[in-house]
Design a protein around this motif. Structure first.
Motif, PDB file in Angstrom:
ATOM      1  N   ARG A  92     -29.226 -57.537  68.774  1.00 28.31           N
ATOM      2  CA  ARG A  92     -28.475 -56.563  67.785  1.00 28.31           C
ATOM      3  C   ARG A  92     -29.432 -55.863  66.964  1.00 28.31           C
ATOM      4  NH1 ARG A  92     -24.109 -59.801  64.688  1.00 28.31           N
ATOM      5  NH2 ARG A  92     -23.098 -57.604  64.556  1.00 28.31           N
ATOM      6  N   TYR A  93     -29.255 -54.431  67.057  1.00 30.14           N
ATOM      7  CA  TYR A  93     -30.159 -53.485  66.540  1.00 30.14           C
ATOM      8  C   TYR A  93     -29.377 -53.030  65.007  1.00 30.14           C
ATOM      9  CZ  TYR A  93     -32.477 -53.856  70.973  1.00 30.14           C
ATOM     10  OH  TYR A  93     -33.078 -54.275  71.866  1.00 30.14           O
ATOM     11  N   LEU A  94     -30.203 -52.664  64.204  1.00 32.37           N
ATOM     12  CA  LEU A  94     -29.519 -52.221  62.740  1.00 32.37           C
ATOM     13  C   LEU A  94     -29.119 -50.840  63.150  1.00 32.37           C
ATOM     14  CD1 LEU A  94     -32.456 -52.924  60.103  1.00 32.37           C
ATOM     15  CD2 LEU A  94     -30.115 -53.971  60.337  1.00 32.37           C
ATOM     16  N   ALA A  95     -29.454 -49.893  64.042  1.00 29.60           N
ATOM     17  CA  ALA A  95     -28.890 -48.739  64.269  1.00 29.60           C
ATOM     18  C   ALA A  95     -27.402 -48.950  64.705  1.00 29.60           C
ATOM     19  CB  ALA A  95     -29.698 -48.025  65.209  1.00 29.60           C
TER      20      ALA A  95
END
Length: 107
Positions: A92-95
């Motif tokens: 999972r990415y912050l973006a």
């Protein structure tokens, strides 16, 4: 007594089969046909051919020793990777997490 003997004699000569017809001590047997014999001979020929192939080794003992080491190592590595990644959750990415905040981003 004469009645019993008469009934037993009639029963012995008739085609009566007591109980389940195709199982037990006094069962009926299927007659062996020429087609059954032909099929059995065909199956025995196939079995004989298989046996002739199996009795001759395809590889010599020196060729057979370690012939699948690389394949086994590759399969073991794939199994290890599968077990390692089986329980991992996707990255999972912050973006992606904050992408909804960029909808009103203008100055």
């Amino acid at each position: 007594m004469w009645l019993t003997l008469a009934v037993m004699a009639l029963r012995r000569n008739s085609r009566y089969t007591p109980g389940r017809q195709f199982s037990g001590k006094h069962r009926k047997y299927r007659p062996v046909t020429s087609n059954m014999v032909y099929n059995m001979v065909k199956r025995l020929d196939v079995e004989k051919e298989n046996e002739s192939y199996l009795c001759k080794p395809y590889l010599t003992m020196s060729e057979e020793d370690g012939h699948a080491k690389e394949q086994n190592a590759l399969e073991f590595k794939e199994l290890q990777d599968f077990r390692r990644h089986k329980n991992m959750k996707p990255h999972r990415y912050l973006a992606d997490h904050f992408s909804h905040l960029e909808s009103s981003k203008h100055w």
